[in-house]
Design a protein around this motif. Structure first.
Motif, PDB file in Angstrom:
ATOM      1  N   ARG A  19      -8.868  20.449  43.666  1.00  0.00           N
ATOM      2  CA  ARG A  19      -8.733  18.992  43.789  1.00  0.00           C
ATOM      3  C   ARG A  19      -9.631  18.270  42.790  1.00  0.00           C
ATOM      4  NH1 ARG A  19     -11.249  14.994  47.199  1.00  0.00           N
ATOM      5  NH2 ARG A  19     -12.563  16.663  48.067  1.00  0.00           N
ATOM      6  N   GLU A  45      -5.543  11.809  47.083  1.00  0.00           N
ATOM      7  CA  GLU A  45      -6.068  13.049  46.531  1.00  0.00           C
ATOM      8  C   GLU A  45      -5.198  13.442  45.346  1.00  0.00           C
ATOM      9  OE1 GLU A  45      -6.513  16.057  49.464  1.00  0.00           O
ATOM     10  OE2 GLU A  45      -7.972  14.910  50.641  1.00  0.00           O
ATOM     11  N   TYR A  47      -4.211  16.561  42.479  1.00  0.00           N
ATOM     12  CA  TYR A  47      -4.252  17.947  42.016  1.00  0.00           C
ATOM     13  C   TYR A  47      -3.445  18.076  40.729  1.00  0.00           C
ATOM     14  CZ  TYR A  47      -5.977  19.547  46.586  1.00  0.00           C
ATOM     15  OH  TYR A  47      -6.721  19.751  47.716  1.00  0.00           O
TER      16      TYR A  47
END
Length: 234
Positions: A19, A45, A47
Motif C-alpha cells: 500500500r 487507499e 495500491y
C-alpha cells in the motif's frame, strides 16, 4: 458492500505491505491526493499492482481501495491524472461500486434489501433463493443505526418506478469520464485512457464510433466545458 464483497488483494497479487500510504512520499500517491482534494473525495487507499490480467480497479472497503496497474507509472502525467480522476470522482459521489459490480448485481442487491421492508419485492428479477440469501446477508451486514436510515431509503425506493440500472450506471461513468477529461486538459490522452479502461490491456486504440467517445467529443466542444477549462487554467 465491503462486508458482502471483501477486498480481493490476492486477485491483484498485492498485500497490505504494498500500500502507498500518505507518508510514503511516492509521487503517484501525492498526485492522487491532489486530485482527491479537487473532486471532493474522502480518504482512500492506493495500491500499484503488477497483475497482467487486471487493469484499473476498485475494491470495496471502509475507505475505497484504488488498484492501479504498474504500467500506468510509465505513462504521461495526463494519462495518470485521467485514470486517477475517473475513479476518485466516483468515490467522491459514493458510486465507485459501479467499477466493481455490474448494473445487474446492484439491481439484485437493492431488490434483496428492499425485501426486509416489503416482503416479496423484486419477484421475478432472479431466483427466489438468491434474493432471499442476499436479503439475509445484507440485513446481517448492516449495523442497527444503518438499518434505520436504510429503511427510510428503502421506502422511497419501492415507492418509485423501477430505475433503469443500465442508464444509471452509464450516467455515473459518463460523469466520471467528463470530470477526468477536464482535469486532464488533454483530449487525446483522455480518449486513449478511455480505451484502456475497456479491458485489462495497455491498448490505446480508439474507436470513434463508440458512443462514450462521441459523448466526450461533444462535451469537450461545449460551452460549459470550455468555460470550465479556462477557469482551471487560471
Amino acid at each position: 458492500l465491503d462486508k458482502l464483497y471483501p477486498a480481493d488483494l490476492d486477485g491483484y497479487a498485492v498485500s497490505s505491505r504494498d500500500r502507498l500510504n500518505p507518508r510514503s512520499g511516492h509521487p503517484f500517491r501525492t498526485l492522487a491526493e491532489r486530485i482527491a482534494e479537487i473532486v471532493g473525495a474522502g480518504e482512500f487507499e492506493l495500491y500499484v499492482h503488477r497483475s497482467r490480467t487486471r487493469g484499473v480497479g476498485v475494491e470495496l472497503a471502509e475507505k475505497p481501495i484504488l488498484m492501479m496497474p504498474a504500467w500506468l507509472l510509465e505513462q504521461s502525467d495526463a494519462h495518470q491524472v485521467y485514470m486517477l480522476a475517473r475513479v476518485l470522482t466516483l468515490c467522491a459521489r459514493n458510486c465507485h461500486a459501479v467499477l466493481k459490480l455490474t448494473h445487474r448485481e446492484i439491481e439484485v442487491l437493492l431488490a434483496a434489501y428492499a425485501r426486509t421492508v416489503v416482503p416479496g419485492f423484486g419477484r421475478g428479477l432472479t431466483s427466489e433463493e438468491l434474493l432471499e440469501e442476499q436479503s439475509r446477508r445484507m440485513h446481517k451486514a448492516l449495523s442497527r443505526k444503518a438499518k434505520k436510515s436504510a429503511e427510510e431509503a428503502v421506502h422511497r425506493y419501492v415507492a418509485q418506478d423501477p430505475p433503469e440500472f443500465v442508464k444509471w450506471t452509464e450516467s455515473r461513468e459518463r460523469l466520471a469520464t467528463r470530470a477526468a477529461a477536464l482535469l486532464t486538459d488533454d483530449l487525446v490522452a483522455s480518449i486513449e485512457s478511455m480505451a484502456r479502461t475497456r479491458g485489462d490491456t495497455r491498448d490505446s486504440s480508439v474507436d470513434l464510433r463508440d458512443e462514450s467517445v462521441r459523448d466526450l467529443l461533444r462535451f469537450w466542444v461545449s460551452e460549459a466545458a470550455f468555460r470550465t477549462r479556462m477557469r482551471i487554467r487560471q
